[in-house]
Structure formats: structure tokens, C-alpha cells
Design a protein around this motif. Structure first.
Motif, PDB file in Angstrom:
ATOM      1  N   ASN A  12      52.276  17.127  25.766  1.00  0.00           N
ATOM      2  CA  ASN A  12      53.770  17.540  25.434  1.00  0.00           C
ATOM      3  C   ASN A  12      54.025  16.883  23.830  1.00  0.00           C
ATOM      4  O   ASN A  12      54.983  16.372  23.768  1.00  0.00           O
ATOM      5  N   SER A  13      53.222  17.370  23.237  1.00  0.00           N
ATOM      6  CA  SER A  13      53.320  16.946  21.672  1.00  0.00           C
ATOM      7  C   SER A  13      53.291  18.107  20.792  1.00  0.00           C
ATOM      8  O   SER A  13      53.081  19.117  21.385  1.00  0.00           O
ATOM      9  N   ARG A  14      53.485  17.792  19.462  1.00  0.00           N
ATOM     10  CA  ARG A  14      53.393  18.857  18.585  1.00  0.00           C
ATOM     11  C   ARG A  14      52.520  18.468  17.210  1.00  0.00           C
ATOM     12  O   ARG A  14      52.877  17.350  16.956  1.00  0.00           O
ATOM     13  N   ILE A  15      51.608  19.103  16.802  1.00  0.00           N
ATOM     14  CA  ILE A  15      50.881  18.709  15.647  1.00  0.00           C
ATOM     15  C   ILE A  15      51.559  19.085  14.374  1.00  0.00           C
ATOM     16  O   ILE A  15      52.286  20.430  14.453  1.00  0.00           O
ATOM     17  N   ASP A  16      51.590  18.429  13.507  1.00  0.00           N
ATOM     18  CA  ASP A  16      52.289  18.621  12.249  1.00  0.00           C
ATOM     19  C   ASP A  16      51.939  19.996  11.733  1.00  0.00           C
ATOM     20  O   ASP A  16      52.711  20.996  11.335  1.00  0.00           O
ATOM     21  N   ILE A  17      50.447  20.116  11.367  1.00  0.00           N
ATOM     22  CA  ILE A  17      49.909  21.567  10.925  1.00  0.00           C
ATOM     23  C   ILE A  17      48.668  21.554  11.568  1.00  0.00           C
ATOM     24  O   ILE A  17      47.941  20.914  11.768  1.00  0.00           O
ATOM     25  N   LEU A  18      48.434  23.081  12.013  1.00  0.00           N
ATOM     26  CA  LEU A  18      47.369  23.510  12.796  1.00  0.00           C
ATOM     27  C   LEU A  18      46.644  24.461  11.758  1.00  0.00           C
ATOM     28  O   LEU A  18      47.416  25.526  11.326  1.00  0.00           O
ATOM     29  N   LEU A  19      45.398  24.201  11.243  1.00  0.00           N
ATOM     30  CA  LEU A  19      44.849  25.216  10.436  1.00  0.00           C
ATOM     31  C   LEU A  19      43.836  25.916  11.394  1.00  0.00           C
ATOM     32  O   LEU A  19      42.999  25.380  12.203  1.00  0.00           O
ATOM     33  N   SER A  77      37.963  28.867  15.168  1.00  0.00           N
ATOM     34  CA  SER A  77      37.979  27.202  15.138  1.00  0.00           C
ATOM     35  C   SER A  77      39.457  26.821  14.504  1.00  0.00           C
ATOM     36  O   SER A  77      39.947  27.379  13.811  1.00  0.00           O
ATOM     37  N   LYS A  78      39.497  25.408  14.941  1.00  0.00           N
ATOM     38  CA  LYS A  78      41.049  24.910  14.508  1.00  0.00           C
ATOM     39  C   LYS A  78      40.713  23.619  13.980  1.00  0.00           C
ATOM     40  O   LYS A  78      40.033  22.837  14.446  1.00  0.00           O
ATOM     41  N   THR A  79      41.629  23.079  13.206  1.00  0.00           N
ATOM     42  CA  THR A  79      41.736  21.854  12.926  1.00  0.00           C
ATOM     43  C   THR A  79      43.271  21.412  12.776  1.00  0.00           C
ATOM     44  O   THR A  79      44.151  22.033  12.239  1.00  0.00           O
ATOM     45  N   TYR A  80      43.233  20.205  13.662  1.00  0.00           N
ATOM     46  CA  TYR A  80      44.472  19.689  13.874  1.00  0.00           C
ATOM     47  C   TYR A  80      44.872  18.571  12.852  1.00  0.00           C
ATOM     48  O   TYR A  80      44.095  17.505  12.807  1.00  0.00           O
ATOM     49  N   GLY A 120      45.205   8.654  19.353  1.00  0.00           N
ATOM     50  CA  GLY A 120      44.715   9.216  20.489  1.00  0.00           C
ATOM     51  C   GLY A 120      44.557  10.540  20.864  1.00  0.00           C
ATOM     52  O   GLY A 120      43.635  11.084  21.151  1.00  0.00           O
ATOM     53  N   GLU A 121      45.727  11.366  20.782  1.00  0.00           N
ATOM     54  CA  GLU A 121      45.793  12.886  20.682  1.00  0.00           C
ATOM     55  C   GLU A 121      44.873  13.451  19.816  1.00  0.00           C
ATOM     56  O   GLU A 121      44.181  14.548  20.031  1.00  0.00           O
ATOM     57  N   LEU A 122      44.754  13.107  18.637  1.00  0.00           N
ATOM     58  CA  LEU A 122      43.723  13.612  17.700  1.00  0.00           C
ATOM     59  C   LEU A 122      42.287  13.498  18.094  1.00  0.00           C
ATOM     60  O   LEU A 122      41.543  14.414  18.044  1.00  0.00           O
ATOM     61  N   ALA A 123      42.139  12.258  18.614  1.00  0.00           N
ATOM     62  CA  ALA A 123      40.844  12.238  19.121  1.00  0.00           C
ATOM     63  C   ALA A 123      40.248  13.066  20.329  1.00  0.00           C
ATOM     64  O   ALA A 123      39.346  13.377  20.565  1.00  0.00           O
ATOM     65  N   ASP A 124      41.324  13.330  21.179  1.00  0.00           N
ATOM     66  CA  ASP A 124      41.253  14.163  22.303  1.00  0.00           C
ATOM     67  C   ASP A 124      40.992  15.500  21.822  1.00  0.00           C
ATOM     68  O   ASP A 124      40.104  16.241  22.297  1.00  0.00           O
ATOM     69  N   MET A 125      41.594  16.119  20.734  1.00  0.00           N
ATOM     70  CA  MET A 125      41.107  17.264  20.190  1.00  0.00           C
ATOM     71  C   MET A 125      39.627  17.479  19.828  1.00  0.00           C
ATOM     72  O   MET A 125      39.174  18.321  19.755  1.00  0.00           O
ATOM     73  N   VAL A 126      39.383  16.421  19.215  1.00  0.00           N
ATOM     74  CA  VAL A 126      37.658  16.298  18.810  1.00  0.00           C
ATOM     75  C   VAL A 126      36.917  16.389  19.974  1.00  0.00           C
ATOM     76  O   VAL A 126      35.948  17.101  20.028  1.00  0.00           O
ATOM     77  N   ARG A 127      37.306  15.663  20.960  1.00  0.00           N
ATOM     78  CA  ARG A 127      36.552  15.673  22.263  1.00  0.00           C
ATOM     79  C   ARG A 127      36.112  16.977  22.925  1.00  0.00           C
ATOM     80  O   ARG A 127      35.560  17.609  23.532  1.00  0.00           O
ATOM     81  N   HIS A 147      37.153  20.607  18.728  1.00  0.00           N
ATOM     82  CA  HIS A 147      37.875  20.829  17.463  1.00  0.00           C
ATOM     83  C   HIS A 147      37.957  19.909  16.259  1.00  0.00           C
ATOM     84  O   HIS A 147      37.004  18.674  16.511  1.00  0.00           O
ATOM     85  N   ARG A 148      38.266  20.258  15.026  1.00  0.00           N
ATOM     86  CA  ARG A 148      38.465  19.368  13.978  1.00  0.00           C
ATOM     87  C   ARG A 148      39.820  18.725  14.343  1.00  0.00           C
ATOM     88  O   ARG A 148      40.735  19.422  14.604  1.00  0.00           O
ATOM     89  N   ALA A 149      39.937  17.212  13.559  1.00  0.00           N
ATOM     90  CA  ALA A 149      41.074  16.666  13.709  1.00  0.00           C
ATOM     91  C   ALA A 149      41.276  15.746  12.606  1.00  0.00           C
ATOM     92  O   ALA A 149      40.092  15.042  12.251  1.00  0.00           O
ATOM     93  N   ALA A 150      42.303  15.757  11.647  1.00  0.00           N
ATOM     94  CA  ALA A 150      42.312  14.970  10.586  1.00  0.00           C
ATOM     95  C   ALA A 150      43.750  14.324  10.414  1.00  0.00           C
ATOM     96  O   ALA A 150      44.903  14.990  10.740  1.00  0.00           O
ATOM     97  N   MET A 151      43.621  13.053   9.890  1.00  0.00           N
ATOM     98  CA  MET A 151      44.960  12.381   9.548  1.00  0.00           C
ATOM     99  C   MET A 151      45.202  12.234   7.846  1.00  0.00           C
ATOM    100  O   MET A 151      44.111  12.109   7.253  1.00  0.00           O
TER     101      MET A 151
END
Length: 235
Positions: A116-123, A129-132, A162-169, A172-176
Motif C-alpha cells: 500500500n505504498s507509492r514509489i516516487d519514480i519508476l523507471l 526490467s524495472k528500477t524503483y 525496507g520496501e526498496l529492499a523488498d523490490m531487490v529481493r 528488480h533494481r532499487a535506488a535511493m
């Protein structure tokens, strides 16, 4: 990012209730209440008497006509409006100013993901493939040249990590991306003394494979651009 109209200058009287700031306008001498779109502590950026600049809205439905945009602090112009960082990072990505995140096919903002979240930018790339990308605003500077995040306790920020880490698992790629809204910082570190839980969550996310980038801003009275290199000083 350009401001749609010239900013109005004034002197800060006080910032209070998180989202309100009283300002005496330079031109008229009138004391007004402006909206302060910043939920943080604004440590070092709310000294009474500071020179500030406000934008104006012609929307008759708005309760407050003015919004606080910029303050002069430590001899530099600093952007304090946390409504701008996502747009600034979006512009930087489109212009290729963060090379590690270049080469995407599409860019979408505020996309639902996780719990129930929203990512700021999804590439999204051509191969699906996706980068959060999560964006955090930074303007705390306690040591000259060193930006720090956060400026107050942020349980929400730790949750995002924590949610970004979940996306990597999930593969996907995830970046702060830390967006430093001031031009006088060449490095960025974590303010672990302010929020040790965030620092611990950041370490766990990094170990899970979440990437980290920082970019600084040229802050002017006609607009703000994210175009400055900021090195990471995070152990």
C-alpha cells in the motif's frame, strides 16, 4: 525547474506548527502567514530574521496565498520546499545527470507498489526490467560542505528503505536518490545521531542491494536545477 513567477522577499518571523511561517514582506512591510511545505525539523533553516523568498498563488480557493520557497543560510540560497525534489530528480534523470540510472525506456511517477505504498519514480527498460527510485530531500548542513539526512526522526523513511529492499529481493533494481537542495555541499552523510533507526535501516537496505545516489542543486531566485555532483560519505 523554473518558478512560474518572480518570488517575493521578506524576513522570517517564525516557523511553527510545521507547515506555517510568519514573514514580514520587504516591499510592503506587511506580516503574512505562508505555507511551509516541509515536514522536517528544518534544523539551521528557521532563524528569525533570515531573508526568505516566497511564491504567490492566484488560486482563490487557497487559504494561504504565499508559499515559502527559499532561505538565505550560511551565505547560500537553500530550497526548503519538499514538494519540489521529485520533479527535480525527474528532470535530472531525463537529462541524464545521474548516469547510473540512465537508459530507461519510460519514467512514471507515484506508482503503487509494495504494501500500500507509492514509489516516487519508476523507471522501466525495453526488456521490461524495472528500477524503483525513492527521492529524499536534504538541506541539513551542520559541518561546512557536508549535507546530512535526516534532520528529524523519520519512521516513514525507514519504512521506504525496507520496501526498496523488498523490490531487490524480487529481482528488480532499487535506488535511493538524495536531492540536496543547496549548492554548498560536496558530500552527503547520514545523521545517525538524529535517527539511529534510519541509519540502521539504511545499512540493511544497502546490504540487500539498494543503490544510493546524491545530487546537489543550483538554487536561484528564478528556479532550481539538480546539476551538482555530491559524493557519498556513508560508512
Amino acid at each position: 525547474m523554473k518558478f512560474p513567477a518572480p518570488l517575493v522577499s521578506g524576513r522570517l518571523v517564525k516557523r511553527y506548527k510545521r507547515f506555517l511561517a510568519d514573514v514580514v514582506l520587504d516591499e510592503s512591510g506587511e506580516e503574512i502567514t505562508a505555507h511551509c511545505a516541509n515536514p522536517g525539523s528544518m534544523l539551521g533553516l528557521k532563524e528569525p530574521g533570515s531573508l526568505v523568498w516566497l511564491s504567490q498563488s492566484d488560486n482563490p480557493k487557497r487559504k494561504l496565498k504565499y508559499s515559502w520557497e527559499v532561505i538565505e543560510a550560511d551565505g547560500a540560497l537553500v530550497g526548503i520546499n519538499t514538494a519540489h525534489p521529485n520533479k527535480l530528480v525527474e528532470e535530472a534523470l531525463i537529462d541524464g545527470r545521474i548516469p547510473e540510472l540512465a537508459g530507461f525506456e519510460t519514467l512514471r511517477c507515484e506508482v503503487k507498489y509494495g504494501k500500500n505504498s507509492r514509489i516516487d519514480i519508476l523507471l522501466e527498460q525495453a526488456d521490461a526490467s524495472k528500477t524503483y527510485v525513492e527521492v529524499k530531500n536534504v538541506h541539513l548542513m551542520r559541518e561546512p560542505g557536508l549535507a546530512e539526512f535526516p534532520d528529524s526522526v523519520t519512521a516513514r523513511g525507514a519504512k521506504h528503505l525496507g520496501e526498496l529492499a523488498d523490490m531487490v529481493r524480487e529481482g528488480h533494481r532499487a535506488a535511493m536518490v538524495f536531492l540536496v537542495q543547496r549548492p554548498d555541499c560536496a558530500k552527503l552523510s547520514l545523521a545517525a545521531d538524529i535517527d539511529p533507526n534510519y541509519a540502521a535501516a539504511f545499512k540493511a537496505a544497502a546490504e540487500a542491494g539498494v543503490e544510493t545516489y546524491a545530487i546537489g542543486c543550483d538554487v536561484r531566485l528564478d528556479g532550481i536545477d539538480a546539476d551538482k555532483d555530491v559524493a557519498l560519505a556513508i560508512s
